[in-house]
Scaffold this motif. Structure first.
Motif, mmCIF file in Angstrom:
data_model
loop_
_atom_site.group_PDB
_atom_site.id
_atom_site.type_symbol
_atom_site.label_atom_id
_atom_site.label_comp_id
_atom_site.label_asym_id
_atom_site.label_seq_id
_atom_site.Cartn_x
_atom_site.Cartn_y
_atom_site.Cartn_z
ATOM 1 N N TYR A 12 0.845 -1.178 0.000
ATOM 2 C CA TYR A 12 0.000 0.000 0.000
ATOM 3 C C TYR A 12 0.883 1.232 0.000
ATOM 4 O O TYR A 12 1.923 1.256 0.638
ATOM 5 C CB TYR A 12 -0.904 0.006 1.237
ATOM 6 N N SER A 13 0.464 2.256 -0.687
ATOM 7 C CA SER A 13 1.223 3.494 -0.703
ATOM 8 C C SER A 13 1.049 4.212 0.633
ATOM 9 O O SER A 13 0.102 3.945 1.384
ATOM 10 C CB SER A 13 0.746 4.402 -1.842
ATOM 11 N N PHE A 14 1.960 5.132 0.896
ATOM 12 C CA PHE A 14 1.862 5.921 2.110
ATOM 13 C C PHE A 14 0.519 6.636 2.172
ATOM 14 O O PHE A 14 -0.137 6.648 3.215
ATOM 15 C CB PHE A 14 3.007 6.941 2.182
ATOM 16 N N SER A 15 0.067 7.189 1.069
ATOM 17 C CA SER A 15 -1.202 7.925 1.082
ATOM 18 C C SER A 15 -2.393 7.005 1.343
ATOM 19 O O SER A 15 -3.352 7.404 2.014
ATOM 20 C CB SER A 15 -1.394 8.714 -0.211
ATOM 21 N N GLU A 16 -2.354 5.764 0.847
ATOM 22 C CA GLU A 16 -3.433 4.807 1.128
ATOM 23 C C GLU A 16 -3.497 4.484 2.619
ATOM 24 O O GLU A 16 -4.583 4.462 3.211
ATOM 25 C CB GLU A 16 -3.239 3.519 0.327
ATOM 26 N N ILE A 17 -2.349 4.226 3.217
ATOM 27 C CA ILE A 17 -2.300 3.925 4.653
ATOM 28 C C ILE A 17 -2.773 5.133 5.448
ATOM 29 O O ILE A 17 -3.577 5.014 6.371
ATOM 30 C CB ILE A 17 -0.873 3.517 5.089
ATOM 31 N N ASN A 18 -2.276 6.303 5.088
ATOM 32 C CA ASN A 18 -2.640 7.523 5.799
ATOM 33 C C ASN A 18 -4.151 7.777 5.716
ATOM 34 O O ASN A 18 -4.778 8.164 6.705
ATOM 35 C CB ASN A 18 -1.860 8.714 5.244
ATOM 36 N N THR A 19 -4.750 7.538 4.561
ATOM 37 C CA THR A 19 -6.190 7.728 4.372
ATOM 38 C C THR A 19 -6.991 6.807 5.285
ATOM 39 O O THR A 19 -7.946 7.238 5.937
ATOM 40 C CB THR A 19 -6.579 7.497 2.898
ATOM 41 N N VAL A 20 -6.619 5.544 5.343
ATOM 42 C CA VAL A 20 -7.334 4.582 6.189
ATOM 43 C C VAL A 20 -7.170 4.931 7.671
ATOM 44 O O VAL A 20 -8.142 4.928 8.432
ATOM 45 C CB VAL A 20 -6.866 3.133 5.912
ATOM 46 N N LEU A 21 -5.943 5.239 8.065
ATOM 47 C CA LEU A 21 -5.721 5.605 9.467
ATOM 48 C C LEU A 21 -6.502 6.854 9.837
ATOM 49 O O LEU A 21 -7.118 6.920 10.913
ATOM 50 C CB LEU A 21 -4.229 5.806 9.730
ATOM 51 N N ASP A 22 -6.507 7.843 8.959
ATOM 52 C CA ASP A 22 -7.238 9.082 9.201
ATOM 53 C C ASP A 22 -8.734 8.819 9.336
ATOM 54 O O ASP A 22 -9.412 9.414 10.185
ATOM 55 C CB ASP A 22 -6.956 10.081 8.072
ATOM 56 N N LYS A 23 -9.248 7.921 8.528
ATOM 57 C CA LYS A 23 -10.671 7.573 8.570
ATOM 58 C C LYS A 23 -11.092 7.093 9.960
ATOM 59 O O LYS A 23 -12.206 7.341 10.406
ATOM 60 C CB LYS A 23 -10.954 6.480 7.528
ATOM 61 N N TYR A 24 -10.192 6.413 10.660
ATOM 62 C CA TYR A 24 -10.497 5.880 11.989
ATOM 63 C C TYR A 24 -9.905 6.720 13.117
ATOM 64 O O TYR A 24 -9.820 6.268 14.256
ATOM 65 C CB TYR A 24 -10.033 4.423 12.073
ATOM 66 N N GLY A 25 -9.474 7.931 12.796
ATOM 67 C CA GLY A 25 -9.021 8.866 13.809
ATOM 68 C C GLY A 25 -7.580 8.724 14.245
ATOM 69 O O GLY A 25 -7.187 9.290 15.269
ATOM 70 N N ASP A 38 27.158 -8.943 6.512
ATOM 71 C CA ASP A 38 26.665 -10.171 5.888
ATOM 72 C C ASP A 38 25.828 -9.932 4.635
ATOM 73 O O ASP A 38 25.301 -10.869 4.048
ATOM 74 C CB ASP A 38 25.868 -10.994 6.900
ATOM 75 N N GLY A 39 25.691 -8.662 4.223
ATOM 76 C CA GLY A 39 24.975 -8.364 2.997
ATOM 77 C C GLY A 39 23.466 -8.267 3.127
ATOM 78 O O GLY A 39 22.775 -7.994 2.142
ATOM 79 N N ILE A 40 22.928 -8.502 4.312
ATOM 80 C CA ILE A 40 21.482 -8.402 4.502
ATOM 81 C C ILE A 40 21.088 -6.925 4.474
ATOM 82 O O ILE A 40 21.735 -6.085 5.090
ATOM 83 C CB ILE A 40 21.044 -9.064 5.822
ATOM 84 N N THR A 41 20.025 -6.629 3.727
ATOM 85 C CA THR A 41 19.562 -5.251 3.596
ATOM 86 C C THR A 41 18.066 -5.152 3.892
ATOM 87 O O THR A 41 17.363 -6.166 3.922
ATOM 88 C CB THR A 41 19.809 -4.713 2.168
ATOM 89 N N ALA A 42 17.610 -3.935 4.067
ATOM 90 C CA ALA A 42 16.183 -3.685 4.283
ATOM 91 C C ALA A 42 15.421 -3.965 2.991
ATOM 92 O O ALA A 42 15.951 -3.779 1.894
ATOM 93 C CB ALA A 42 15.974 -2.236 4.721
ATOM 94 N N PHE A 43 14.179 -4.409 3.126
ATOM 95 C CA PHE A 43 13.325 -4.591 1.956
ATOM 96 C C PHE A 43 13.023 -3.223 1.360
ATOM 97 O O PHE A 43 12.736 -2.268 2.081
ATOM 98 C CB PHE A 43 12.008 -5.279 2.328
ATOM 99 N N GLU A 44 13.038 -3.120 0.050
ATOM 100 C CA GLU A 44 12.836 -1.828 -0.592
ATOM 101 C C GLU A 44 11.384 -1.366 -0.583
ATOM 102 O O GLU A 44 11.093 -0.214 -0.908
ATOM 103 C CB GLU A 44 13.354 -1.850 -2.030
ATOM 104 N N ASN A 45 10.451 -2.244 -0.205
ATOM 105 C CA ASN A 45 9.037 -1.871 -0.201
ATOM 106 C C ASN A 45 8.395 -1.912 1.183
ATOM 107 O O ASN A 45 7.173 -1.885 1.301
ATOM 108 C CB ASN A 45 8.257 -2.771 -1.162
ATOM 109 N N ILE A 46 9.198 -1.963 2.242
ATOM 110 C CA ILE A 46 8.682 -2.020 3.605
ATOM 111 C C ILE A 46 8.966 -0.704 4.313
ATOM 112 O O ILE A 46 10.085 -0.221 4.320
ATOM 113 C CB ILE A 46 9.321 -3.180 4.404
#
Length: 59
Positions: A5-18, A40-48
């Motif tokens: 989900y995009s940041f704006s989608e998450i923000n919209t849902v959270l805002d809807k519930y206060g 060890d080469g482990i990196t953060a997920f690029e979509n999380i």
């Protein structure tokens, strides 16, 4: 991760519930905070993203 989900989608849902986003860490910020010094080469997920949300009076 099959769907994201995009940041704006998450923000919209959270805002809807206060809820308001108090903290938001992008993949780049997560990489720097948690993975930058790994050898060890482990990196953060690029979509999380990490988000902390709150709602006044919510218990």
């Amino acid at each position: 991760m099959l769907h994201g989900y995009s940041f704006s989608e998450i923000n919209t849902v959270l805002d809807k519930y206060g809820f308001e986003i108090e903290d938001h860490e992008t993949p780049q910020m997560i990489q720097k905070h948690y993975f930058e010094d790994r050898e060890d080469g482990i990196t953060a997920f690029e979509n999380i993203h990490f988000m902390l949300a709150y709602r006044e009076g919510f218990q």
